[in-house]
Write a protein that holds these residues in place. Structure first.
Motif, PDB file in Angstrom:
ATOM      1  N   ARG A   1      -3.319  10.302  -1.867  1.00 21.92           N
ATOM      2  CA  ARG A   1      -2.081   9.556  -1.672  1.00 21.92           C
ATOM      3  C   ARG A   1      -2.378   8.227  -1.005  1.00 21.92           C
ATOM      4  N   SER A   2      -1.498   7.274  -1.216  1.00 18.02           N
ATOM      5  CA  SER A   2      -1.621   6.041  -0.468  1.00 18.02           C
ATOM      6  C   SER A   2      -0.283   5.333  -0.385  1.00 18.02           C
ATOM      7  N   ALA A   3      -0.186   4.506   0.602  1.00 21.95           N
ATOM      8  CA  ALA A   3       0.973   3.651   0.816  1.00 21.95           C
ATOM      9  C   ALA A   3       0.429   2.325   1.314  1.00 21.95           C
ATOM     10  N   ASN A   4       1.102   1.259   0.999  1.00 21.98           N
ATOM     11  CA  ASN A   4       0.606  -0.049   1.406  1.00 21.98           C
ATOM     12  C   ASN A   4       1.509  -0.637   2.483  1.00 21.98           C
TER      13      ASN A   4
ATOM     14  N   TYR B   1      -1.030   3.102   5.629  1.00 22.76           N
ATOM     15  CA  TYR B   1      -1.747   2.100   4.831  1.00 22.76           C
ATOM     16  C   TYR B   1      -2.580   2.788   3.757  1.00 22.76           C
ATOM     17  N   SER B   2      -3.049   2.008   2.787  1.00 21.67           N
ATOM     18  CA  SER B   2      -3.785   2.570   1.655  1.00 21.67           C
ATOM     19  C   SER B   2      -5.094   3.245   2.065  1.00 21.67           C
ATOM     20  N   SER B   3      -5.656   2.891   3.193  1.00 25.46           N
ATOM     21  CA  SER B   3      -6.900   3.508   3.663  1.00 25.46           C
ATOM     22  C   SER B   3      -6.664   4.822   4.411  1.00 25.46           C
TER      23      SER B   3
ATOM     24  N   SER C   1       2.149   5.833  -3.565  1.00 31.38           N
ATOM     25  CA  SER C   1       1.475   5.567  -4.835  1.00 31.38           C
ATOM     26  C   SER C   1       1.799   6.583  -5.923  1.00 31.38           C
TER      27      SER C   1
END
Length: 111
Positions: A42-45, A64-66, A103
């Motif tokens: 999973r990711s979010a920016n 965050y994406s990381s 994402s």
């Protein structure tokens, strides 16, 4: 306003059933049990993690994406969008993120 479930269904992933089948809005200060056993891809920016399924609720952290995110379940907010309760395993923060900011459009497990 169309909910994220409709967008996700078009993308090939069903987030929620017919309109109205998602669980009720999570008021500010609400947590959720971990009912989603899917993998952590999973990711979010820069998505805010809120204390309830509303942009009027306070912010517990930012994803965050990381970051590695663990989904628990989803609910439908008063705004018509679905929201997923998330534990950010990178920071330890927990909170609700609106599914269109994730994402993969969030959890498939209702709360």
């Amino acid at each position: 306003m169309a909910g994220v479930g409709a967008v996700a269904a078009l993308a090939g992933t069903l987030i929620m059933g017919p309109v109205g089948s998602a669980q009720a809005h999570a008021p500010c200060g609400t947590s959720a049990p971990d009912g989603d056993n899917s993998t952590w891809v999973r990711s979010a920016n820069g998505a805010n993690m809120r204390t309830g399924s509303s942009t009027s609720c306070g912010i517990n952290g930012v994803a965050y994406s990381s970051h590695r995110l663990d989904y628990h379940c989803y609910t439908e907010g008063n705004d018509g969008y679905t929201w997923t309760y998330v534990r950010n395993d990178t920071t330890g923060a927990t909170g609700w993120i609106r599914d269109d900011l994730l994402s993969d459009y969030g959890s498939g497990e209702p709360c």
